[in-house]
Scaffold this active site. Sequence first.
Site, mmCIF file in Angstrom:
data_model
loop_
_atom_site.group_PDB
_atom_site.id
_atom_site.type_symbol
_atom_site.label_atom_id
_atom_site.label_comp_id
_atom_site.label_asym_id
_atom_site.label_seq_id
_atom_site.Cartn_x
_atom_site.Cartn_y
_atom_site.Cartn_z
ATOM 1 N N THR A 98 0.855 -1.189 0.000
ATOM 2 C CA THR A 98 0.000 0.000 0.000
ATOM 3 C C THR A 98 0.884 1.230 0.000
ATOM 4 O O THR A 98 2.065 1.140 0.338
ATOM 5 C CB THR A 98 -0.907 -0.036 1.265
ATOM 6 O OG1 THR A 98 -1.687 -1.224 1.237
ATOM 7 C CG2 THR A 98 -1.844 1.146 1.369
ATOM 8 N N THR B 28 -3.816 1.129 -2.879
ATOM 9 C CA THR B 28 -3.311 -0.220 -2.583
ATOM 10 C C THR B 28 -3.624 -1.229 -3.673
ATOM 11 O O THR B 28 -4.610 -1.091 -4.399
ATOM 12 C CB THR B 28 -3.934 -0.712 -1.252
ATOM 13 O OG1 THR B 28 -3.336 -1.943 -0.870
ATOM 14 C CG2 THR B 28 -5.429 -0.888 -1.345
ATOM 15 N N SER C 22 -11.335 -2.294 5.131
ATOM 16 C CA SER C 22 -9.954 -1.814 5.004
ATOM 17 C C SER C 22 -9.493 -1.222 6.325
ATOM 18 O O SER C 22 -10.306 -0.935 7.214
ATOM 19 C CB SER C 22 -9.922 -0.732 3.920
ATOM 20 O OG SER C 22 -8.665 -0.094 3.885
ATOM 21 N N SER C 23 -8.187 -1.037 6.445
ATOM 22 C CA SER C 23 -7.606 -0.282 7.568
ATOM 23 C C SER C 23 -7.069 1.058 7.092
ATOM 24 O O SER C 23 -6.463 1.790 7.880
ATOM 25 C CB SER C 23 -6.463 -1.063 8.192
ATOM 26 O OG SER C 23 -6.904 -2.293 8.645
#
Length: 606
Positions: A399, A417, A464-465
């Site tokens: 990412t 990403t 997602s983070s």
Amino acid sequence: MDLRILLSSVAIGVLAAGSGWAQEDGDLATAVTTHREMVVTANPLATAAGAHILKLGGTAVDAMVAVQTVLGLVEPQSSGLGGGAFIVYYDAKHQQTITLDAREKAPAAATEDRFVNAGGFINAWQSGLSVGVPGVPRMMEHMHAKYGRLPWQRLFIPAKVMAQRGFELSERTSSQVAGLLAANASCEEGERLFFRDPIAFEYFVNSDDCSAKPAGTLMVNKPYANTLKALARWGADAFYQGPIAEEIAAAVQGDLNIPGDMTTDDLANYQVVERDPVCMNYRGHRVCGMGPPSSGGLAVGQILGLMENRPDLMGSEPLDVDTVHLFSQAGRLAFADRNQYVGDSDFVSVPVAGMLDEAYLAARAALITETDMGTADPGTPPGVVSLNGPDNTAKLSGTSHVSIVDRYGNALSMTTTVESSFGNGVMVRGFLLNNELTDFSFAPTDNQGNPVANRVQPDKRPRSSMSPTIVFAADGKVELVTGSPGGSRIIGYTAQSIVNVIDFGLDPQEAINVPHHMNRNGRTDIEEPIPGVTWEYDTQALADALVDRGHSVGVIAQTSGLSIIQVVESEHHGMGRKGKRGKHHHPHTLLIGGADKRRDGTVGGR
Ligand code: GLY
């Protein structure tokens, strides 16, 4: 544009900014300051392209398109046309903050049990099952149509020139190729897992001895140049319909490891979504991030809100045991909620407001003591409508983060990403396909049979983070643009960068140079210092002090890639428009940039 002109823009746009590779102070990088515009990325060629577009009068969005297309070429292990992204964008003209969800989507044929019998994470990663419908091309077009200023076609020139004439392979890309090749049991065609795709193999690998092409190799990528030409000429439809879309679907369906089920209809139907930002107040500042399907804005916001509630436990230095302990406990509580509640809110009910509710955070913060709480249970935020099972899956990630402020006052924070290193490893028309769908929970239910919020469903976006963030001052002015790669560690890296700037008064580069620490509701990890890159500190003393407070501690390498811009406004006596000195007060903007030397981060601008 000639490549020499582009490269000279490195000198003008980047080096003139007080050395884009950051000056040395002792051993560590120091912040770069500019007055007009700034771009920070994880790669010097991408930074140069962005700085060049800003210098031409482009907006932050114009620069982002140039940066993204160059990153997809020179840092293909991290992001690209075949991947997805989230953006937090401040539109200065309308004084409005929007977020854009360009997350990859599961195909319409995807079912909950997609990964149950896929043979584990690695096998699923290197397969057609993991590929989500890409979001980046549609994202670039959508953002440019709304917020661009320069002609669309011009923005593709830097990447196109580099792809046609070649660029030098970076040490970072070469070593990551080598790492994956070393994980293969065999290098024989038909037996290789990593770089099983003959096109990616030929591009990245020396076929005679199965070694990674070395750093410095001149990489020419004509298929990528041709893809860019099609996008420049016909817009994003050239990607989502017609021959490129057909080739993507065929590559997914014909995967040499496990075939996937993406169709040309899935590609044709893909849409980006504008969503409300997720904002919270932190010590008089307004922190705005990305909401679901990302867990980033909620988890970063919870960590900050929990910390603010416990001034009695806060330390006075970034790395003292009190600070690290409090941050770790806030991390435990935030990850417990994140794992329980966050998924794609178009499919599952996520208690977004409840998770950042002030009374809720105060009650959760009261659970923190001077010793480690052990595994935190999720709370019950206001607005919970269903009992979910948790998704505790740990993730690796490829990412990149981009921060840009332009001369018009617009600010852009984008995390982009292809999920794991080199996505799913298959190359189509010069770009790599993502493996974003492995960000879904592999198990559709928990042990009690409760459905997991982040389970696979048709047309759904995986959680997602990614935590692109913009922080505003009380008067609404942009103060900080930040974000990082790093899988689920992104949340900790981003929250810590905000704490380092707001609580400890560090500038962006100093904030990045501080070693990382975090707890994702398991072990407390503290970063092994990197000489010349991070602060040195006594890891043993910190680890011992944490163990005394009941922590289990890991001292580990960390691969953040923070890109941070701080905007500082001050009134000063300057020249009036007609050159009369002294009478006029002009707001004087300073942009202070920091780039992560754990990666190849650079700052550009003027
Ligand atoms: N693929 C990394 C993330 O979305 O968190």
